[in-house]
Design a protein around this motif. Structure first.
Motif, short mmCIF file in Angstrom:
data_model
loop_
_atom_site.label_atom_id
_atom_site.label_comp_id
_atom_site.label_asym_id
_atom_site.label_seq_id
_atom_site.Cartn_x
_atom_site.Cartn_y
_atom_site.Cartn_z
N THR A 169 2.26 -5.53 -9.68
CA THR A 169 2.77 -5.13 -8.37
C THR A 169 1.74 -4.26 -7.67
O THR A 169 1.60 -3.07 -7.98
N ARG A 170 1.06 -4.86 -6.75
CA ARG A 170 -0.02 -4.13 -6.07
C ARG A 170 0.54 -3.43 -4.85
O ARG A 170 1.23 -4.04 -4.03
N VAL A 171 0.26 -2.17 -4.73
CA VAL A 171 0.65 -1.44 -3.53
C VAL A 171 -0.38 -1.74 -2.44
O VAL A 171 -1.58 -1.56 -2.64
N VAL A 172 0.13 -2.23 -1.30
CA VAL A 172 -0.80 -2.60 -0.22
C VAL A 172 -0.61 -1.73 1.02
O VAL A 172 -1.38 -1.82 1.97
N GLY A 173 0.41 -0.90 1.02
CA GLY A 173 0.60 -0.02 2.17
C GLY A 173 1.52 1.14 1.81
O GLY A 173 2.28 1.07 0.84
N ILE A 174 1.38 2.23 2.55
CA ILE A 174 2.26 3.39 2.36
C ILE A 174 3.15 3.47 3.59
O ILE A 174 2.66 3.55 4.72
#
Ligand code: FAD
Length: 819
Positions: A169-174
């Protein structure tokens, strides 16, 4: 409890999930772009050497906690921490001396360890040839952390308490709203959160950018290789135990060694610095033990020299060969420390990065304490992401300084050793004049700060006999010129001197809410008449000293703060009232300051001004706006060196002119420019504390000897409840003044102090007192070490006798200042 998302399931993220859930925060989700448990980050391949001892008390404390915590972990019979001990060897006299210094730090911070001879080293580590070394520092509690196994164990433990670990699960935005974090974006959808902690290791800069946060770290490669099986190690270890010999460091050649059953693993920092762009990382669907994003191909040519040096140290390697190796990637920072803290822009977005396995559990504990309890038990000022000024987070600066840190990682470093490059980033308006006077500059946060002025050497012949300093040992004499500094101290105490105070941070606090704001944040009474200056403290909720400052009331709604050590501007901004009634501005850069101090200070300044600089006209701890030779200034009657005089502030554009008129007017009075070496000596003999060195959040005001700055009767302020009922008489330890008995042995700081032969505390600051003609020091010691108590300071391999003294050593009646 709040919903927490942790980005990164490496050793830091896993430890944090464990520490948070242990504190009852059970809504914790750990996301990682890689698979679980082997995510492919730096932790997945870390050889896991844990050396605890270093110059920093906090970092050593982090490491000792890691050792304790990992030692107590069980994993299906496999070890999480293999306490084989640590051995650092010396092949040069300089290194051997430095190992004694290191043994001092160990004693100061409570890590068992001793310097042993070459034969003993060879007994501890039989692959060593005693003829090739001079000795070593042995620490029985150091050892190997099995980082990948620790991650699994901690993840399981945290999951049992409610945490969720999710790989792939890649975090791509906050996500954020109204300046607060609300969650993270992933290709699979949004994960809502009240708090996000980024533990993305060397990917931290990329993830920080998603929240608009500049993260000053540089991913760099570091080489690790393994030999083929060595006959000398055959049969010693089975696959389960892996290693029995102490982990070994050969810092003179930037090398370290550990066993892998019958092979030897060798790490090297001797190669060229190899900065790594994230786009250069291998793209892999499924990382394995020997192929992962944080592993680059081994560049054998970079290892060749290290291999030769390894073979020279360990005869068993002479017939051996390297079987495999890789260039592993992890984080470097401008000063080598970790990066901990909350984003200034997005509340609730935190980072914990550039953390070694060695410090991982300690860092995670502190972050969990900050989040859950609002305060870390260990002082974090050297680890805070906010310790850097803006210029220090620029890409080029981070790259250059991090590369330099890589090169210097195992070097013997003097506490005063300045950065080699970049220099001349920030200069005061007096810089050209200082250069003309032969200023020797040291550097701090990009500022060039004169340490002494070579021009004053011409006055050394005039020094009265009792002001002539004894010669020093080579180490304490480094980055120092004893007779020139003596001249500058002498002139300050007997004539007048000019000190460049520009680099000390200055803040302007303005607005209708400014008074109430400062009253809430500080221990002093701020509701004084315009023109009052107050020395005061900022405490944390537990009563620890967060900062010590002077607050000058320049107008009803205008205050100027002078910071003595360090200040967390981000904290000040977060404490601002929401109604916009207060503004805090850092005015350091656009202004400058000269401290004009000495018994002749008034003779120098008054003739240049029509304003009243008399004792009655501007009393001690008062300030006024005035003109000096027509230049608009703010004069504050304060003196960190304990002499008559003023801090004289003006805008940067007038700085050089102000310097020139003062210097010219002072010629007949014998004025000198004086640097920080004299300053540090004079402030110490006057008993003035330096925040960060002498006291931190780990100390309350009474222990630190600044209880006089607490006005408990003034109404509520942060920390008041915590210190209610405490006073100087009830403390268990105290910042204590020492004088050195032999009158000549200068120590530098962080050395252990022994009471009845056993370590009982440590030196915070030290200097040669020119006024008294003897070295002095401040040290944390048990309260029973009262005036007259004999102590010893461990300085390298010798013990320096000292005695607890009444403080301040100079002018306790304050007659020099108040005249
Ligand atoms: P990592 O283990 O890299 O974890 C970060 C995680 O974040 C990764 O799993 C990554 O997949 C994930 N991530 C990143 N971006 C995202 C995103 N956008 N979304 C979701 N997940 C993301 N230290 C020691 O103490 N002792 C040693 O002996 C030692 N030897 C070393 C030898 C080598 C060759 C190297 C390279 C390093 C060594 N280190 C050692 C350093 C140590 O390995 C690292 O400092 C440490 O492992 C960093 O841990 P971490 O959890 O911060 O980072």
């Amino acid at each position: 409890t709040p919903r927490v998302v942790i980005i990164g399931a490496g050793i830091v993220g896993a430890n944090l999930a464990d520490e948070l859930t242990e504190r009852g925060w059970d809504r914790v989700t750990v996301l990682d772009q890689g698979p679980l448990p082997l995510t492919g980050g730096s932790t997945s391949h870390a050889p896991g050497l844990v050396y605890q001892t270093g110059p920093s008390k906090t970092m050593t404390g982090f490491a000792s906690y890691t050792v304790d915590k990992f030692t107590g972990l069980e994993a299906d019979g496999g070890w999480c921490f293999n306490q084989v001990g640590g051995l650092e060897i010396a092949t040069t006299p300089e290194r051997l001396a430095d190992l004694h210094r290191k043994a001092g730090w160990a004693a100061s911070w409570g890590v068992p360890g001793e310097v042993v001879g070459a034969e003993e080293c060879a007994k501890l580590h039989p692959l060593l040839d005693p003829d090739r070394i001079l000795g070593g520092f042995h620490t029985p509690t150091d050892g190997l952390a099995k980082a990948s196994r620790v991650v699994e164990v901690l993840a399981r433990r945290a999951e049992a308490r409610g945490a969720v670990f999710q790989g792939g699960t890649r975090v791509v935005g906050i996500r954020q709203s109204g300046g607060r974090v609300t969650g993270v974006e992933t290709p699979q959808g949004e994960v809502p959160a009240d708090i996000v902690v980024c533990c993305a290791g060397f990917w931290g800069r990329e993830v920080g950018a998603m929240a608009g946060m500049t993260v000053p770290l540089l991913p760099m490669a570091h080489q690790y290789a393994r030999t083929a099986p060595l006959p000398e190690l055959a049969g010693r270890n089975d696959e389960r135990i892996e290693a029995r010999l102490p982990i070994l460091r050969h810092q003179d050649r930037d090398l370290y060694f550990r066993e892998h059953v019958d092979r030897l693993g060798i790490g090297s920092y001797a190669h060229r610095p190899i900065a790594v762009g994230l786009d250069e990382l291998p793209r892999l669907d499924t990382p394995s033990d020997d192929a992962m994003p944080s592993m680059l191909d081994f560049t054998g040519e970079d290892f060749a020299e290290s291999w030769e040096h390894g073979r020279r140290l360990l005869p068993a390697l002479e017939q051996a060969r390297i079987e495999d190796g890789f260039n592993g990637v992890f984080s470097f920072t401008p000063d080598g420390g970790p990066l901990i803290g909350e984003s200034p822009e997005v509340a609730g977005f935190w980072i914990a990065e550039a953390v070694w396995v060695t410090h991982s559990a300690g860092v995670a504990r502190s972050v969990a304490q900050l989040l859950v309890e609002g305060r870390s038990e260990l002082d974090l000022h050297g680890c805070s992401v906010h310790r850097f000024d803006e210029v220090e987070t620029a890409d080029a600066y981070v790259e250059e300084t991090s590369r330099q840190n890589f090169i210097e990682i195992y070097d013997v470093k003097h506490p005063l050793q300045p950065r080699f490059s970049p220099r001349d980033l920030r200069t005061s308006p007096f810089h050209a004049r200082q250069k003309e006077l032969g200023a020797v500059f040291l550097e701090s946060h990009g500022w060039e700060r004169p340490h002494w002025y070579a021009a004053n050497a011409a006055l050394a012949k005039d020094l009265p006999m009792d002001w002539r300093p004894p010669s020093r040992d080579a180490w304490s004499g480094m980055f120092h010129d004893a007779s020139v500094v003596a001249v500058e101290a002498w002139k300050t105490r007997t004539a007048v001197a000019m000190y460049d105070m520009t680099s000390l941070k200055r803040l302007e606090v303005t607005g209708p809410g400014a008074l109430a704001y400062l009253n809430r944040l500080t221990t002093g009474k701020m509701d004084k008449t315009v023109g009052a200056v107050t020395y005061t403290l900022m405490l944390d909720d537990a009563g620890g000293v967060r900062s010590d400052i002077t607050v000058a009331r320049l107008d009803e709604q205008e205050f100027q703060i002078g910071v003595n050590g360090n200040i967390d501007l981000d904290y000040l901004r977060r404490e601002l009232p929401e109604d916009g009634s207060v503004r805090v501005r850092d005015i350091t850069g656009g202004t400058c300051c000269i401290g004009v101090w000495g018994p002749l200070a008034r003779d120098l300044v008054q003739p240049l001004s029509r304003d009243d600089f008399s004792h009655e006209g501007l009393r001690f701890f008062r300030c006024m706006r005035a003109r000096i030779a027509g230049i608009p200034v703010t004069a504050m009657r304060l003196s960190y060196v304990g002499e008559l005089g003023w801090e004289i502030y003006t805008n940067a554009e007038y700085g050089q002119r102000l310097w020139d008129v003062l210097f010219e007017a002072g010629r007949d009075l014998g004025v000198v420019a004086a640097g920080r070496a004299a300053f540090n000596s004079l402030r110490l003999e006057k008993g003035y504390r330096a925040w960060g060195a002498d006291m931190t959040t780990e100390h309350d005001p009474y222990e630190a000897g600044v209880g006089f700055a607490v006005r408990a009767d003034k109404g509520p302020f942060i920390g008041r409840d915590a210190i209610a009922g405490r006073d100087e008489g009830s403390v268990g330890r105290r910042l204590t003044c020492l004088t050195v008995d032999d009158g000549r042995s200068v120590v530098l700081g962080s050395e252990p102090v022994l009471l009845d032969g056993a370590p009982a505390g440590y030196v915070t600051s030290a200097a040669f007192s020119h006024t008294l003609g003897t070295p002095i020091a401040y040290a944390w010691l048990p309260a029973e070490a009262t005036v007259g108590t004999p102590v010893e300071i461990q300085y390298f391999d010798r013990r320096v006798r000292a005695t607890v003294a009444a403080e301040p050593l100079v002018d306790p009646e304050m007659t020099r200042i108040r005249r």
